[in-house]
Motif scaffolding. Structure first.
Motif, PDB file in Angstrom:
ATOM      1  N   GLU A  19       0.841  -1.198   0.000  1.00 34.31           N
ATOM      2  CA  GLU A  19       0.000   0.000   0.000  1.00 34.31           C
ATOM      3  C   GLU A  19       0.883   1.258   0.000  1.00 34.31           C
ATOM      4  O   GLU A  19       0.615   2.224  -0.711  1.00 34.31           O
ATOM      5  N   ASN A  23       1.049   4.126  -2.886  1.00 33.07           N
ATOM      6  CA  ASN A  23       0.812   5.543  -2.583  1.00 33.07           C
ATOM      7  C   ASN A  23       1.953   6.424  -3.070  1.00 33.07           C
ATOM      8  O   ASN A  23       1.743   7.535  -3.531  1.00 33.07           O
ATOM      9  N   ARG A  24       3.155   5.885  -2.973  1.00 31.08           N
ATOM     10  CA  ARG A  24       4.300   6.659  -3.423  1.00 31.08           C
ATOM     11  C   ARG A  24       4.263   6.852  -4.946  1.00 31.08           C
ATOM     12  O   ARG A  24       4.647   7.901  -5.460  1.00 31.08           O
ATOM     13  N   SER A  27       1.951   9.639  -5.542  1.00 30.96           N
ATOM     14  CA  SER A  27       2.614  10.930  -5.276  1.00 30.96           C
ATOM     15  C   SER A  27       3.485  11.320  -6.456  1.00 30.96           C
ATOM     16  O   SER A  27       3.495  12.467  -6.907  1.00 30.96           O
ATOM     17  N   ALA A 147      -4.650   4.368  -9.797  1.00 28.04           N
ATOM     18  CA  ALA A 147      -5.046   4.454  -8.387  1.00 28.04           C
ATOM     19  C   ALA A 147      -6.140   3.434  -8.069  1.00 28.04           C
ATOM     20  O   ALA A 147      -6.127   2.813  -7.007  1.00 28.04           O
TER      21      ALA A 147
END
Lengths: 240, 240
Positions: A19, A23-24, A27, A147
């Motif tokens: 996870e 998420n990185r 970003s 995503a």
């Protein structure tokens, strides 16, 4: 999350790691999107300061690429993922390579934005606007698809690239006509042409990312196959 | 082989698998080298038939990329490699992506070679010859470095890219001057310019492959770092 089978892992720590790396990537994607958006604004509004900002920010994207890559190799070595977990890690490794290159292309556009154009020439840059807008939409959509690991959005981006290619070709023809009409402007127009080429390449890279999403969700590599075959892969054996 | 630590594996089967996939990368590299060499010959000698051959052969490279990628994912899932074995598999996954793109650029040059140029314009193509030759040498050297996982050759290729970039810039300026002198020739010269750009990009990709070799041998990611830092990584703590 259930869709990504993350609930199935015995190790909660593994879930967290996957996870965190996902998420990185998001970003990094957000940063690349901002860089493209800023580069396009800089070239349209002749904003040299904003162009400089794009140039100084590129290293952040490079750094994220190297970090995420390291984390992925670490996850493979430590967690020995299989099946869809392994496909996710592989899809991430490939996605960040394309994101980094999109960042490089945005940097190239920012370099052109730093040059001074006459009022007449500034008009030429407007012709980049449509293509730039379309590529920015493709990038946003493919990041959103990543995503949510959404097959339909990924497929949509994949198909949009053809349209972007056509727009790029029309723009190229238009710019070449300008060059033939006013040979003194050739060096400036060449820079606009390189920027158009950069945008076209970004579209190809969004298409690549769409392919990695399809690979993750469907477990099938759809690179270098016909559009019909991709459609079958995406739409085939739907339960709904 | 000892250099690659292959003798250390408990499983002979694993050795064989790694060796097979490495050999396949070398086959793919040989094919890409042939495509570039043929595309350059086709454009120099206006050999439309040879250009067609390059176009029809590209699918072989694409196919090898997908196959090798599959084999790598299979090896990771089944053998759960760690340390240098894992680095080798990751380096292979990245190398074949760059090789495939070099093949795409060769295809672009072959498309230009299919066009008809006047005798005058044919002279322009000669200006591509030097750059083309230099890139072909870089490609050969980096493939050879990959075959032997040779750090010094990889580093040499990495440094040669700067020279190729300078040659590309000089060529671009020369071609733009021609365009300004004879505006009717602009569309043709643009095609030569795109071919020059393709060659320049191939050089970048050879540099990427050199970085993967350094990553494999030294366990250190040298993307986006200064030339001095790369030199320290390559030359540092030598025992000989």
């Amino acid at each position: 999350m259930d869709k990504l089978n993350m609930g199935k892992h015995i190790s909660n720590k593994f879930n967290e790691e996957l996870e965190a790396v996902r998420n990185r990537v998001l970003s990094m994607g957000g940063l690349v999107e901002q860089q493209l958006s800023d580069a396009l604004t800089a070239i349209q509004t002749a904003d040299v300061e904003l162009a400089e900002k794009v140039l100084t920010n590129d290293h952040k994207i490079n750094k994220l690429e190297v970090q995420i890559d390291e984390e992925c190799v670490h996850i493979i070595a430590k967690r020995q993922p299989a099946a869809s977990d392994l496909r996710l890690v592989i899809a991430i490794i490939k996605t960040i390579a394309d994101l980094e290159r999109i960042g490089d292309e945005a940097e190239r556009i920012a370099k052109v934005a730093k040059e001074s154009f006459s009022n007449d020439q500034q008009q030429l840059l407007v012709s980049l606007e449509n293509l730039g807008h379309q590529i920015l939409i493709m990038l946003r959509k493919v990041l959103d698809a990543f995503a949510r690991m959404d097959l339909d959005s990924a497929y949509e981006v994949h198909r949009q690239d053809e349209q972007a290619d056509r727009q790029y070709e029309a723009l190229t023809r238009q710019l070449m006509t300008y060059m033939m009409e006013d040979s003194r402007s050739i060096p400036k127009i060449m820079n606009v042409l390189w920027s158009a080429r950069s945008l076209e390449r970004m579209g190809d890279r969004c298409q690549n990312i769409a392919e990695y999403i399809i690979f993750f969700v469907k477990g099938k590599d759809v690179r270098h196959v016909s559009p019909e075959s991709i459609e079958r892969t995406v739409k085939g054996d739907r339960t709904s």
